[in-house]
Write a protein that holds these residues in place. Structure first.
Motif, PDB file in Angstrom:
ATOM      1  N   LEU A  56       1.154  -1.391  -0.083  1.00 58.13           N
ATOM      2  CA  LEU A  56      -0.485  -0.123  -0.228  1.00 58.13           C
ATOM      3  C   LEU A  56       0.449   1.481   0.287  1.00 58.13           C
ATOM      4  CD1 LEU A  56      -2.618  -1.001   2.364  1.00 58.13           C
ATOM      5  CD2 LEU A  56      -2.932  -0.506   0.238  1.00 58.13           C
ATOM      6  N   PRO A  57       1.721   1.131  -0.561  1.00 59.83           N
ATOM      7  CA  PRO A  57       2.799   2.508  -0.915  1.00 59.83           C
ATOM      8  C   PRO A  57       2.431   3.895  -0.449  1.00 59.83           C
ATOM      9  CG  PRO A  57       1.736   1.513  -3.250  1.00 59.83           C
ATOM     10  CD  PRO A  57       1.123   1.197  -2.269  1.00 59.83           C
ATOM     11  N   VAL A  58       1.054   4.439  -0.698  1.00 61.84           N
ATOM     12  CA  VAL A  58       0.795   5.743  -0.331  1.00 61.84           C
ATOM     13  C   VAL A  58      -0.264   6.251   1.196  1.00 61.84           C
ATOM     14  CG1 VAL A  58      -0.397   8.244  -0.589  1.00 61.84           C
ATOM     15  CG2 VAL A  58       1.412   6.946  -2.736  1.00 61.84           C
ATOM     16  N   LEU A  59      -1.390   4.610   0.725  1.00 62.69           N
ATOM     17  CA  LEU A  59      -2.208   5.094   1.774  1.00 62.69           C
ATOM     18  C   LEU A  59      -1.609   4.471   3.100  1.00 62.69           C
ATOM     19  CD1 LEU A  59      -4.998   5.150   2.080  1.00 62.69           C
ATOM     20  CD2 LEU A  59      -5.725   2.649   1.194  1.00 62.69           C
ATOM     21  N   PHE A  60      -0.876   3.184   3.385  1.00 58.09           N
ATOM     22  CA  PHE A  60      -0.360   3.180   4.302  1.00 58.09           C
ATOM     23  C   PHE A  60       0.326   4.136   5.559  1.00 58.09           C
ATOM     24  CE2 PHE A  60       2.168   0.590   8.171  1.00 58.09           C
ATOM     25  CZ  PHE A  60       0.885  -0.030   8.766  1.00 58.09           C
ATOM     26  N   HIS A  80       7.166   7.462  -0.814  1.00 60.06           N
ATOM     27  CA  HIS A  80       6.189   6.671  -1.521  1.00 60.06           C
ATOM     28  C   HIS A  80       5.378   8.035  -2.754  1.00 60.06           C
ATOM     29  CE1 HIS A  80       5.928   3.431   1.731  1.00 60.06           C
ATOM     30  NE2 HIS A  80       7.408   3.666   1.216  1.00 60.06           N
ATOM     31  N   LEU A  81       5.586   8.650  -2.160  1.00 59.33           N
ATOM     32  CA  LEU A  81       4.048   9.752  -3.029  1.00 59.33           C
ATOM     33  C   LEU A  81       5.053   9.893  -4.305  1.00 59.33           C
ATOM     34  CD1 LEU A  81       1.091  11.440  -3.422  1.00 59.33           C
ATOM     35  CD2 LEU A  81       2.293  13.350  -2.303  1.00 59.33           C
ATOM     36  N   LEU A  82       6.070  10.258  -3.790  1.00 58.15           N
ATOM     37  CA  LEU A  82       6.794  11.173  -5.237  1.00 58.15           C
ATOM     38  C   LEU A  82       7.587  10.151  -6.299  1.00 58.15           C
ATOM     39  CD1 LEU A  82       9.531  13.196  -2.884  1.00 58.15           C
ATOM     40  CD2 LEU A  82       7.396  14.131  -4.963  1.00 58.15           C
ATOM     41  N   PRO A  83       7.789   9.130  -6.001  1.00 56.04           N
ATOM     42  CA  PRO A  83       7.335   8.386  -6.878  1.00 56.04           C
ATOM     43  C   PRO A  83       6.602   7.997  -8.366  1.00 56.04           C
ATOM     44  CG  PRO A  83       9.131   6.716  -5.246  1.00 56.04           C
ATOM     45  CD  PRO A  83       8.019   8.152  -4.889  1.00 56.04           C
ATOM     46  N   THR A  84       5.117   8.025  -6.955  1.00 58.08           N
ATOM     47  CA  THR A  84       4.286   7.352  -7.828  1.00 58.08           C
ATOM     48  C   THR A  84       3.098   8.842  -8.030  1.00 58.08           C
ATOM     49  OG1 THR A  84       3.648   6.386  -5.459  1.00 58.08           O
ATOM     50  CG2 THR A  84       1.190   7.607  -7.011  1.00 58.08           C
ATOM     51  N   ILE A  85       3.862  10.056  -7.983  1.00 55.04           N
ATOM     52  CA  ILE A  85       3.436  11.276  -9.103  1.00 55.04           C
ATOM     53  C   ILE A  85       4.306  11.415  -9.904  1.00 55.04           C
ATOM     54  CG2 ILE A  85       3.900  13.602  -9.177  1.00 55.04           C
ATOM     55  CD1 ILE A  85       2.888  13.848  -6.192  1.00 55.04           C
ATOM     56  N   LEU A  86       5.775  10.564  -9.793  1.00 57.28           N
ATOM     57  CA  LEU A  86       6.666  10.580 -10.859  1.00 57.28           C
ATOM     58  C   LEU A  86       6.373   9.967 -12.352  1.00 57.28           C
ATOM     59  CD1 LEU A  86      10.078  10.996  -9.820  1.00 57.28           C
ATOM     60  CD2 LEU A  86       8.464  12.799 -10.703  1.00 57.28           C
ATOM     61  N   ILE A 114       3.069   8.472 -13.080  1.00 55.71           N
ATOM     62  CA  ILE A 114       1.484   8.703 -13.731  1.00 55.71           C
ATOM     63  C   ILE A 114       2.565   9.603 -14.729  1.00 55.71           C
ATOM     64  CG2 ILE A 114      -0.464   9.740 -12.739  1.00 55.71           C
ATOM     65  CD1 ILE A 114      -0.765   8.892  -9.891  1.00 55.71           C
ATOM     66  N   THR A 115       3.363  10.885 -14.564  1.00 55.92           N
ATOM     67  CA  THR A 115       3.477  11.292 -14.805  1.00 55.92           C
ATOM     68  C   THR A 115       3.882  11.580 -16.584  1.00 55.92           C
ATOM     69  OG1 THR A 115       3.508  13.202 -13.324  1.00 55.92           O
ATOM     70  CG2 THR A 115       4.150  14.037 -15.588  1.00 55.92           C
ATOM     71  N   LEU A 116       5.092   9.769 -15.962  1.00 51.62           N
ATOM     72  CA  LEU A 116       5.456   9.975 -17.163  1.00 51.62           C
ATOM     73  C   LEU A 116       3.961   8.085 -18.031  1.00 51.62           C
ATOM     74  CD1 LEU A 116       8.348   8.563 -18.719  1.00 51.62           C
ATOM     75  CD2 LEU A 116       7.752   6.085 -17.124  1.00 51.62           C
ATOM     76  N   LEU A 117       3.524   8.073 -17.018  1.00 50.01           N
ATOM     77  CA  LEU A 117       2.377   6.922 -18.305  1.00 50.01           C
ATOM     78  C   LEU A 117       1.720   8.600 -19.614  1.00 50.01           C
ATOM     79  CD1 LEU A 117       1.308   4.648 -15.659  1.00 50.01           C
ATOM     80  CD2 LEU A 117       2.692   4.573 -18.183  1.00 50.01           C
ATOM     81  N   VAL A 118       0.826   9.193 -18.349  1.00 48.24           N
ATOM     82  CA  VAL A 118       0.756  10.130 -19.746  1.00 48.24           C
ATOM     83  C   VAL A 118       2.112  11.098 -20.543  1.00 48.24           C
ATOM     84  CG1 VAL A 118      -0.386  12.978 -18.838  1.00 48.24           C
ATOM     85  CG2 VAL A 118      -0.918  10.897 -17.047  1.00 48.24           C
ATOM     86  N   ILE A 119       2.628  11.011 -20.304  1.00 50.06           N
ATOM     87  CA  ILE A 119       3.330  11.618 -21.172  1.00 50.06           C
ATOM     88  C   ILE A 119       3.692  10.115 -22.603  1.00 50.06           C
ATOM     89  CG2 ILE A 119       6.155  12.459 -21.740  1.00 50.06           C
ATOM     90  CD1 ILE A 119       6.180  13.465 -19.342  1.00 50.06           C
ATOM     91  N   LEU A 120       3.770   9.173 -22.297  1.00 45.42           N
ATOM     92  CA  LEU A 120       3.639   7.971 -22.779  1.00 45.42           C
ATOM     93  C   LEU A 120       2.684   8.108 -23.673  1.00 45.42           C
ATOM     94  CD1 LEU A 120       5.651   5.644 -21.499  1.00 45.42           C
ATOM     95  CD2 LEU A 120       6.723   7.000 -22.783  1.00 45.42           C
ATOM     96  N   GLY A 121       1.716   8.376 -23.033  1.00 49.53           N
ATOM     97  CA  GLY A 121       0.266   7.646 -23.139  1.00 49.53           C
ATOM     98  C   GLY A 121      -0.542   8.896 -24.582  1.00 49.53           C
ATOM     99  N   VAL A 122       0.180  10.340 -24.296  1.00 51.02           N
ATOM    100  CA  VAL A 122       0.251  11.199 -25.571  1.00 51.02           C
ATOM    101  C   VAL A 122       1.208  10.822 -26.558  1.00 51.02           C
ATOM    102  CG1 VAL A 122       0.450  13.939 -25.400  1.00 51.02           C
ATOM    103  CG2 VAL A 122      -1.418  13.288 -23.518  1.00 51.02           C
ATOM    104  N   SER A 123       2.506  10.712 -26.332  1.00 48.47           N
ATOM    105  CA  SER A 123       3.366  10.879 -26.945  1.00 48.47           C
ATOM    106  C   SER A 123       2.741   9.457 -28.283  1.00 48.47           C
ATOM    107  CB  SER A 123       5.017  10.675 -27.057  1.00 48.47           C
ATOM    108  OG  SER A 123       5.118   8.923 -26.402  1.00 48.47           O
TER     109      SER A 123
END
Length: 75
Positions: free
Chosen positions: A18-22, A47-53, A55-64
């Motif tokens: 549970l990376p961010v929740l616990f 745990h929050l910083l890698p999660t944000i990074l 998600i950002t990477l997935l969005v960038i890859l999806g858009v590209s």
């Protein structure tokens, strides 16, 4: 003392289950225990910083990917 060690270890090891929740739950519930409160806060941000990074990477890859697909299909 042993309880603090277990809670502190679980706060950091929760990256596996549970990376961010616990750590957030532990941080909110341990306001009377300053050591566990501090460790849970650090684990939460750790745990929050890698999660944000991620998600950002997935969005960038999806858009590209969408952009590149439209270039390939239009030509």
């Amino acid at each position: 003392m042993t309880q603090n060690r277990v809670i502190n270890a679980l706060s950091y090891l929760s990256i596996l289950f549970l990376p961010v929740l616990f750590p957030l739950i532990v941080w909110l519930l341990t306001s009377t225990n300053p050591e566990a409160h501090r460790v849970a806060g650090r684990a939460f941000w750790l745990h929050l910083l890698p999660t944000i990074l991620g998600i950002t990477l997935l969005v960038i890859l999806g858009v590209s990917g969408i952009y590149m697909d439209s270039i390939v299909n239009s030509g």
